[in-house]
Scaffold this motif. Structure first.
Motif, PDB file in Angstrom:
ATOM      1  N   UNK A  52     -53.108 -43.150 -67.144  1.00  0.00           N
ATOM      2  CA  UNK A  52     -52.550 -43.544 -65.843  1.00  0.00           C
ATOM      3  C   UNK A  52     -52.455 -45.069 -65.826  1.00  0.00           C
ATOM      4  N   UNK A  53     -51.428 -45.592 -65.199  1.00  0.00           N
ATOM      5  CA  UNK A  53     -51.260 -47.044 -65.166  1.00  0.00           C
ATOM      6  C   UNK A  53     -50.869 -47.622 -66.519  1.00  0.00           C
ATOM      7  N   UNK A  54     -50.212 -46.818 -67.325  1.00  0.00           N
ATOM      8  CA  UNK A  54     -49.854 -47.244 -68.686  1.00  0.00           C
ATOM      9  C   UNK A  54     -48.768 -48.306 -68.739  1.00  0.00           C
ATOM     10  N   UNK A  55     -48.102 -48.560 -67.584  1.00  0.00           N
ATOM     11  CA  UNK A  55     -47.074 -49.606 -67.565  1.00  0.00           C
ATOM     12  C   UNK A  55     -47.648 -50.940 -67.095  1.00  0.00           C
ATOM     13  N   UNK A  56     -48.925 -50.961 -66.778  1.00  0.00           N
ATOM     14  CA  UNK A  56     -49.545 -52.192 -66.284  1.00  0.00           C
ATOM     15  C   UNK A  56     -49.917 -53.143 -67.419  1.00  0.00           C
ATOM     16  N   UNK A  57     -50.465 -54.279 -67.028  1.00  0.00           N
ATOM     17  CA  UNK A  57     -50.818 -55.313 -68.012  1.00  0.00           C
ATOM     18  C   UNK A  57     -51.790 -54.776 -69.074  1.00  0.00           C
ATOM     19  N   UNK A  58     -52.945 -54.306 -68.655  1.00  0.00           N
ATOM     20  CA  UNK A  58     -53.912 -53.799 -69.640  1.00  0.00           C
ATOM     21  C   UNK A  58     -53.428 -52.446 -70.164  1.00  0.00           C
ATOM     22  N   UNK A  59     -52.829 -51.649 -69.263  1.00  0.00           N
ATOM     23  CA  UNK A  59     -52.359 -50.311 -69.650  1.00  0.00           C
ATOM     24  C   UNK A  59     -51.397 -50.340 -70.837  1.00  0.00           C
ATOM     25  N   UNK A  60     -50.493 -51.303 -70.857  1.00  0.00           N
ATOM     26  CA  UNK A  60     -49.526 -51.357 -71.970  1.00  0.00           C
ATOM     27  C   UNK A  60     -50.228 -51.651 -73.296  1.00  0.00           C
TER      28      UNK A  60
END
Ligand code: UD1
Length: 342
Positions: A6-14
């Motif tokens: 979840x949140x894979x498009x975010x800063x840490x997520x990517x």
């Protein structure tokens, strides 16, 4: 393994996504792509990664996203300190309710492995060493003390100055702002879920994460990104307090490696892991390093303050090293130079 990130498009997520793929895992990303968190509109996942655009509070969408997965890496959250008290409901809804919806859906889908993005802000003012009283937990700093330039929190017992100490995972949790409270809530909800379902939880308490892709120019941007943006405009970094506040700036690739190790290796019980580089720096020192790399104006020490800020917070990440075999690889000056050049 197959992971829901979840949140894979975010800063840490990517960065976590890249690391999961590099380690040979299958990944499905659930991300709402909400504009206050994502500075770049739209995001295309790498080939072979399925992206489901939905909010983590959307139970039917979460249920669909959980189909066939072995574990969840939960990064989706509203980040930052909060701009004002009006932010409280959004933190509680996005982070607390979002996690509760996810956990309930995981229970229904019998998915039992959770890796959770938590934060060092959970510790509040952290730990200080008093000459007389040993390791103590300083209380919140008052507006009055901050306004008169007394930035160092004193020993809560004798009022004398404290020397720095590293925070262990066993330190009491003491969230001081909306975001911190929501991260602590996430950890507790996850522990409740684990007790009932027999699930496992690795809660990674990230320190100040920096590196390529850091969100910039939003009220929720971290200090390294704020300083980089200012320097690029030819302006001096505006350092709050007296610049002596300490943080542990940890590179996002090291954080991603820690997260993926935990997702792969943590298979029993509920465990928190601090994630820091192990070498605390002052905010003033960090501003100077960036100003040098970008050949910009010298930092200005402003004496301004934010009431929700903690003075020093620095982690002991020994548990992550001994139990999961993690080693940070990006050295501070190289990492800051990379950020400046990005
Ligand atoms: C940061 C993260 C938080 C994370 C935590 C983990 C952000 C916005 N916050 O909180 O999500 O959970 O680390 O430890 O990334 N400062 C200045 N000038 C500025 C802005 C900030 O001097 O223009 C100072 C602040 O007063 C503070 C320090 O820089 O002392 C760090 O601030 P910030 O980057 O907002 O991070 P944290 O509050 O440590």
């Amino acid at each position: 393994m197959k992971f829901l990130l979840t949140g894979g498009a975010g800063f840490i997520g990517q960065h976590v996504l890249r690391r999961l793929l590099a380690r040979g895992h299958d990944v499905r990303v659930l991300d709402s792509l909400r504009p206050d968190v994502h500075t770049v509109a739209g995001w295309t996942p790498p080939a072979d990664v399925e992206l489901q655009v939905a909010d983590v509070r959307d139970a039917p969408a979460v249920e669909r996203a959980l189909q066939g997965v072995d574990g969840v890496v939960h990064m989706a959250a509203k980040v930052g300190l909060g701009v004002n008290i009006g932010d409280l409901p959004d933190y509680a809804s996005s982070n607390d309710v979002g996690t509760a919806v996810l956990l309930a859906a995981m229970a229904r889908a019998s998915v039992v492995r959770l890796t959770l993005a938590s934060s060092m802000v959970a510790y509040g003012e952290g730990v200080g060493q008093c000459q007389e009283h040993g390791a103590v937990t300083p209380g919140p700093r008052t507006e009055r003390a901050l306004a008169s330039g007394q930035f160092e929190p004193p020993c809560p017992q004798c009022g004398k100055p404290l020397s720095p100490a590293l925070v262990l995972e066993s330190a009491p949790l003491d969230p001081r702002n909306a975001y911190a409270s929501s991260k602590v809530a996430q950890e507790f909800y996850a522990a409740n879920w684990a007790r009932v379902t027999g699930g496992t939880v690795a809660a990674l308490r990230y320190h100040n994460v920096y590196g390529p892709g850091m969100p910039r120019d939003t009220p929720y941007a971290g200090v390294a990104a704020i300083f980089t943006s200012a320097l690029r405009r030819g302006e001096a970094p505006m350092v709050f307090e007296d610049g002596g506040q300490r943080r542990d700036f940890v590179h996002v690739r090291d954080v991603a490696a820690a997260t993926v190790l935990a997702a792969e290796k943590h298979v029993s019980g509920v465990r928190a892991f601090n994630v820091g580089s192990g070498t605390p720096r002052s905010v003033g020192e960090m501003a100077t390093a960036l100003a040098l790399s970008l050949q910009g104006p010298r930092p200005i020490i402003t004496g301004r303050y934010r009431l929700g800020d903690v003075r020093h917070i620095t982690a002991d990440s020994a548990r992550l090293k001994t139990e999961l075999g993690w080693r940070p690889e990006v050295e501070f000056s190289a990492g800051m130079a990379e950020l400046a050049a990005a």
